[in-house]
Structure formats: structure tokens, C-alpha cells
Design an enzyme around this catalytic site. Structure first.
Site, PDB file in Angstrom:
ATOM      1  N   GLU A   1       0.667  -1.374   0.286  1.00 16.02           N
ATOM      2  CA  GLU A   1      -0.056  -0.036  -0.004  1.00 16.02           C
ATOM      3  C   GLU A   1       0.954   1.342   0.442  1.00 16.02           C
ATOM      4  O   GLU A   1       1.916   1.515   0.658  1.00 16.02           O
ATOM      5  CB  GLU A   1      -1.144  -0.290   1.030  1.00 16.02           C
ATOM      6  CG  GLU A   1      -1.900   1.194   1.562  1.00 16.02           C
ATOM      7  CD  GLU A   1      -2.664   0.937   2.321  1.00 16.02           C
ATOM      8  OE1 GLU A   1      -1.887   0.871   3.156  1.00 16.02           O
ATOM      9  OE2 GLU A   1      -3.475   2.247   2.693  1.00 16.02           O
TER      10      GLU A   1
ATOM     11  N   ARG B   1       5.702 -13.258   8.351  1.00 16.95           N
ATOM     12  CA  ARG B   1       6.864 -12.060   8.601  1.00 16.95           C
ATOM     13  C   ARG B   1       8.220 -12.183   8.710  1.00 16.95           C
ATOM     14  O   ARG B   1       8.607 -12.830   9.335  1.00 16.95           O
ATOM     15  CB  ARG B   1       5.568 -10.995   8.479  1.00 16.95           C
ATOM     16  CG  ARG B   1       5.925 -11.059  10.618  1.00 16.95           C
ATOM     17  CD  ARG B   1       5.009  -9.806  10.900  1.00 16.95           C
ATOM     18  NE  ARG B   1       5.520  -8.498  10.148  1.00 16.95           N
ATOM     19  CZ  ARG B   1       4.662  -7.868  10.089  1.00 16.95           C
ATOM     20  NH1 ARG B   1       3.456  -6.829  10.803  1.00 16.95           N
ATOM     21  NH2 ARG B   1       5.300  -5.862   9.753  1.00 16.95           N
TER      22      ARG B   1
ATOM     23  N   LYS C   1       5.384  -0.170   9.906  1.00 18.09           N
ATOM     24  CA  LYS C   1       5.160   0.993   8.877  1.00 18.09           C
ATOM     25  C   LYS C   1       4.244   1.671   9.814  1.00 18.09           C
ATOM     26  O   LYS C   1       5.586   2.999   9.761  1.00 18.09           O
ATOM     27  CB  LYS C   1       4.277   0.894   7.429  1.00 18.09           C
ATOM     28  CG  LYS C   1       5.401   0.699   6.455  1.00 18.09           C
ATOM     29  CD  LYS C   1       4.052   0.773   4.855  1.00 18.09           C
ATOM     30  CE  LYS C   1       3.592  -0.332   4.834  1.00 18.09           C
ATOM     31  NZ  LYS C   1       2.773  -0.153   3.525  1.00 18.09           N
TER      32      LYS C   1
END
Length: 561
Positions: free
Chosen positions: A36, A261, A271
Site C-alpha cells: 500500500e 513475516r 510501517k
RNA sequence: UGCCCCUUGGUGUAACUGGCAACACGCCUGACUCUGGAUCAGGAGAGUCCUGGUUCGAUCCCAGGAGGGGCAACCA
């Protein structure tokens, strides 16, 4: 073309091999990297990038770069640009540059068809009501008052939502599945919400924006993705992913695979948290060399090859795991060792005066850029003079047994220079050492003694007459604890920001040869570590170097023990 | 007290899908060396979360348990 080494096996590769063997999808292996555009890419994304692009490469397939831009509140073109630059920098080429926002029409069509078949409805409850009626993980939710609107009514409402007749939050489109579903995600998930906001690409064209669950799987399906790789926290979303691609009628739809992850010790990879570090001024920006962002790592001097090697080395699994910093540092050193020139820089200088060397004389010494075991060639001249700088750490007035460097009465080699012997220690009134008076042996020019005598230590040095004063930024771990996010619910991770994560050495001395090199040149400063010119802050009158990583230091262990 | 996922040396992964656990990082020795780097040689370190079961044989299959993690944003 791609790597010579066989990629190591992992469960995703096995699944893809099966797909290929059985012809399951009837099309080439197709993956995508779907960030994103609301922040910078970090080392965790690099794992995903390497996985997605690597898989496509290895199976002769394709990998798209898709900007998952469904939320007009947070996204920005500057992030798109940063993302593209970073993926390209890592060395990958996308088959197509895609945007979820390019599919809004298609998504809306699907929304209408879901409404027509009674699979979706317009809910007019407010946010709190929706939340309440969704129940909790322990209790089932219950249908809201608008759940049984007719398809006609829903369609009318949906069209008016699209036309902009309603304010934000007035209505949402929801899939009609099951408010009591054991998987919370499936309790009539929201598909479309009203947002009278300007989208960074589409401007005011839409006031209806899809949510992740609605957009993601369908975007995959539209692009013909075969395997959609994502992280573990999306496991529960797989149900709605499959529900949607099937309801939308895609044949041989993509399927989602989740993997763990990356979690790296002494940093954060989120983020949201990185954004906080930036906004709260803990770092100088997204590209601060302490940041685990690709922009930060690049400015720190880490190469894309090192990052890729690192990602290959950590493997892929479904078990949440943390990676030790040493694993990352090894990948960085391993790469840099074989490619960067060695030069000399004294980070914390102390003066040496060679009492038997002519004042005002300067001679040029040959110095190889590479050690014997690095298959690269090249050398430069290094000026030598009566006054020199050496590293403060390389002298001890009262050395312990295993200390091999300079000490009173002791002889050491100046790298590529001469043997010198310390004759006298000069101190100021405060008792601090300000100067070392030494003698040099002219017969040892270049670093070898004709009489075959040995010295235990070789130290680096810079000519005081010709050395260049520079700023050296010594970077260290960003946090003081391996897992700053897991120190308790009441403790904010920023309390563990390492105050010594940057040490600025503003009186360092570097040999003049570096001045003419490229603005992003990397080096090994002999005996201290790998460094890179700081592209942002470098000035010719004030050179700046960033430490990428230290050298392995077995002396530090001896000393520490 | 629901649904889902996970569990192999200090760390991260592997094990031809049932044949007596391998690789990398890290650690320790030693050699070599004009970087206390690199390289080379060697070493320690898990019997695969536990308990049962199936089997000649289980890290791999089954059952139960324990521990860890994810999910209740009109974020992704």
C-alpha cells in the site's frame, strides 16, 4: 541469468512445484508484490519481494508490482515513487505496474452483481452498531435491522451511494454471509465504504472505496495471479478471499498462501511504528541510516545484493520467528568484503610525531585497494609525513598481555608504511595523552623489514599534513533490546530507542584519495568497518561517512572477556 | 472461553514425504596473515514440546495435552 545456486527448498516452492506439475492453473506462475503506498518499504518487505519475484523468476513466470491503493486517506504518490525506486534498486523488474484503483470499476460491477444475487446488502447501521452486532470472539453476532433489504432496494441504495448522495459513514456494502460465523472475518465483512475524499490518483472520481478484503483477492484474480503470498496475520482472511473470487465467478482463481513475516532483532518492522519514529523525531526521516527501510539501508551503505542474500538465507516458513542481527550483518559483510576497496581513516585521532623523519617532507606510498584474497586489483598512493594520526584505541600506555598495538617502547607496523617505535608519551596538564613521539625505521618502507624482524601489530594511520578532516557517523542498533515491541503492554517501544544508535565523530581523518570517488562510494576503512559516503549530507568542505557495519572484531571479545 | 495457525541445537531453516537429524549464522580451538578482517582445519551444541497409539522402524501418520501466535479497524 538468475543465481547459480539452487534456491533452498521451502513449503511455498513445493506447492508451486505441484501446481506446475499438475497444471492446476493453466497459466504461468504469476505472483505479485502488493504494497500500500502509505509508507516506505522496509527489510520485511524485501523478504516478500524476494519471495514473489524470485518464485516468478525461478519458474519462468511473472510478478506484478501492485499498489494496493484503496484508502484515499493515507496514500500518496511520493510513496508510490519510493516503492518503485526501492523495488528496482533491489534488482527486480515487474511484469506490470498495477493499481488496485484501476479496478474500481470492475469491483463496483462485482458489487452490483453480488447485490443482485442477494449475496451483499447495504447496511445503514453506524460504525458502533456494526461493531456491536458483530459479536466478539466468544459470542456470535446478530443480524442488523437492514440485513434483509431486497436486492432492488440494495441496488438502488448502492447506486445512490456511488452517485455521492450520502455522507461518509451513512451506509456500507456488506457481504451477506453469517453473523455467527466462527471466523470473525466472515461475519458479513464490509466491502465498500463511502469516503468523500480525494484519491491521489483518481482525484474525486469516486466516493466509494473498497476495503482490503474486497479489493485484494479480486485484484489478484483480475491479474491472473496464481499464488497470492501474504503474511500470517491474513490467514483468517483467506475465507473471504476464496468466497469472493468464487462468487465473482473467476475460473481457476488464485489461492492465498501465508508465510511468517520477518522479525529482526533490535529494530521494528512495521510501517506504523516506523512512521512514528519519523514523526516523533527519533530519526531524521524514512531514509535515516538507522532505519530498516530500504531507503535507510541504502543510505547506510548496504547493497541490494546483500539484502537479497540475507533474504535467501533466512528461509520461509509458517512459524513466526525472529532473526538475529548477526545473520543480517554477516550477509552485509560477506558481500562488501568481496567488492569494496580498502582505505584508511582514523576515526578518533591521536597525533604521532616521527622524530627522525624530516619536517616538511612528504612521500607517496603504494597501497593496494584490496587484500590478497579479494580477486580485484587497483591501488592508490598514500601520503606519508612526519606527523601522523593514529587511532586512539591503538595505543595503550599500560597494555594488557594480549594487546598487540602500540605502547611505550613497542614497535608496530604502519600499514603500507614503516615500522615505528613509541619513544615518548606527551600529556597535557589534565593528564590526557596529546601526542606520541616515535621513531621510524627507514629500512622498513612499504612495511617489510629487511632483517626479517616481526611486529605483532599493524595499525592504520593518516598523514596529518595531507589527511582530510571528515565526519564519521558510527551507527549502532536502533533499540537497546532485541524485541522492543514485546516489553509489556504498558511500555511504548520508543522508550527503548538506543541513545547511542548514532555517534558522530567530527574530527576523523581520512586519506585524500577518497575525495575523487563517486558520491555514493563504499569502502572498508581498514580495521574498523565498512563505510559509505553519505549522499545527502556530504560537502566537499565537510566530507561525511556512514558506518554500514563494523568488521568482525575478535579483539573486542578478548578485551571484553 | 470461539475459530484458525504454529512447535527440530543459542538463532533461522532442512531432512528423498516412515529408514536411525543436515545446512547457515553464532560460539570455541588451532593454522595462516602487512586488516585482531578474510581464508583454512577442527570442535561443542538438538535425539525433533509432552503423553500415548499405529509400525520392524516416526521429526514425518493418528489421538489427547501443553506452550506460543493470529482474528472482534468503515486499516492493510
Amino acid at each position: 541469468m538468475s543465481s547459480e545456486t539452487t534456491p533452498r527448498n521451502n513449503f511455498i516452492r513445493e506447492l508451486v512445484e505441484d501446481d506446475v506439475a499438475t497444471g492446476r492453473f493453466g497459466r504461468p506462475v504469476t505472483t505479485r508484490f502488493p504494497p500500500e503506498p502509505n509508507g516506505f518499504l522496509h527489510i520485511g518487505h524485501a523478504k516478500s519481494i524476494c519471495l514473489n519475484f524470485g518464485l516468478a523468476e525461478d519458474f519462468a513466470g511473472r510478478c506484478n508490482l501492485r499498489l494496493d491503493d484503496t484508502n484515499p486517506f493515507t496514500e500518496d504518490m511520493k510513496y508510490v515513487e519510493a516503492i518503485k525506486r526501492d523495488v528496482a534498486w533491489l534488482g527486480f523488474t515487474w511484469a506490470a505496474e498495477c493499481y488496485a484503483s484501476d479496478y474500481f470499476d470492475k469491483l463496483y460491477e462485482i458489487a452490483e452483481s453480488l447485490v443482485k444475487t442477494g449475496k451483499a446488502y447495504v447496511d445503514s447501521q453506524n460504525e458502533e452498531e456494526i461493531r456491536e452486532n458483530r459479536g466478539t470472539v466468544m459470542e456470535p453476532g446478530k443480524p442488523g435491522p437492514y440485513r434483509d433489504r431486497t436486492p432492488e432496494e440494495n441496488l438502488d441504495l448502492l447506486r445512490r451511494m456511488k452517485a455521492g448522495e450520502f455522507p461518509d459513514g451513512a451506509h456500507v456494502l456488506r457481504a451477506k454471509i453469517d453473523l455467527a460465523h466462527p471466523n470473525m472475518i466472515m461475519r458479513d465483512p464490509l466491502l465498500l465504504r463511502i469516503r468523500h475524499a480525494s484519491h491521489y490518483r483518481l482525484g474525486d472520481e469516486w466516493c466509494l472505496y473498497p476495503l482490503y478484503d474486497f479489493a485484494h483477492g479480486l485484484s489478484d484474480a483480475i491479474e491472473g495471479i496464481t499464488r497470492s503470498l501474504c503474511t500470517l496475520e491474513f490467514k483468517d482472511n483467506r475465507d473471504i478471499y476464496e468466497w469472493l473470487v468464487n462468487e465473482a465467478g473467476f475460473e481457476r482463481p488464485p489461492t492465498q498462501i501465508e508465510f511468517a513475516r520477518l522479525e529482526l532483532d533490535y529494530t521494528v518492522v512495521s510501517k506504523r511504528k516506523l512512521l512514528r519514529l519519523v514523526n516523533e523525531g527519533h530519526v531524521s526521516g524514512w531514509d535515516d541510516p538507522r532505519m530498516p527501510t530500504l531507503a535507510g539501508l541504502r543510505r547506510r551503505g548496504v547493497t541490494p545484493e546483500a539484502i537479497r542474500a540475507f533474504c535467501d538465507s533466512i528461509g520461509v516458513a509458517r512459524k513466526p520467528a525472529r532473526t538475529e542481527l548477526a545473520t543480517f550483518e554477516h550477509a552485509v559483510r560477506n558481500d562488501l568484503n568481496m567488492r569494496v576497496p580498502r582505505v584508511m581513516c582514523v576515526v578518533d585521532p591521536i597525533k604521532v610525531v616521527l622524530t627522525n623523519y624530516a619536517a616538511g617532507q612528504v612521500e607517496e606510498l603504494d597501497a593496494s585497494y584490496y587484500p590478497h584474497d579479494v580477486p580485484l586489483t587497483g591501488s592508490r598512493k598514500v601520503p606519508f609525513s612526519r606527523e601522523l594520526w593514529i587511532e586512539r584505541e591503538d595505543f595503550m600506555e599500560d597494555p594488557p598481555k594480549k594487546f598487540f598495538r602500540l605502547a611505550p617502547g613497542r614497535e608496530v607496523r604502519l600499514r603500507y608504511g614503516f615500522f615505528i617505535t613509541c619513544q615518548e608519551v606527551v600529556k597535557n596538564d589534565a593528564g590526557e595523552i596529546v601526542e606520541l613521539r616515535c621513531t621510524y625505521d627507514p629500512a622498513t618502507r612499504g612495511g617489510d623489514s629487511p632483517d626479517g624482524r616481526k611486529v605483532q601489530g599493524t595499525i592504520h594511520w593518516v598523514s596529518a599534513a595531507r589527511g582530510v578532516t571528515c565526519e564519521v557517523r558510527l551507527y549502532d542498533k536502533l533499540f537497546t533490546v532485541p524485541d522492543p515491541e514485546a516489553q509489556g503492554d504498558d511500555v511504548d517501544f520508543t522508550t527503548f530507542v538506543n541513545p547511542d544508535s548514532i555517534r558522530v565523530m567530527s574530527h576523523a581523518k581520512v586519506e585524500p584519495s577518497v575525495l575523487g570517488d563517486a558520491p555514493d562510494a563504499r569502502y572498508q576503512f581498514e580495521r574498523t568497518g565498512y563505510f559509505v559516503k553519505d549522499v545527502a549530507d556530504w560537502r566537499d568542505e565537510r566530507p561525511v561517512f556512514n558506518r554500514t557495519v563494523t568488521l568482525r572484531d575478535t579483539w573486542a571479545k578478548v578485551k571484553g572477556a
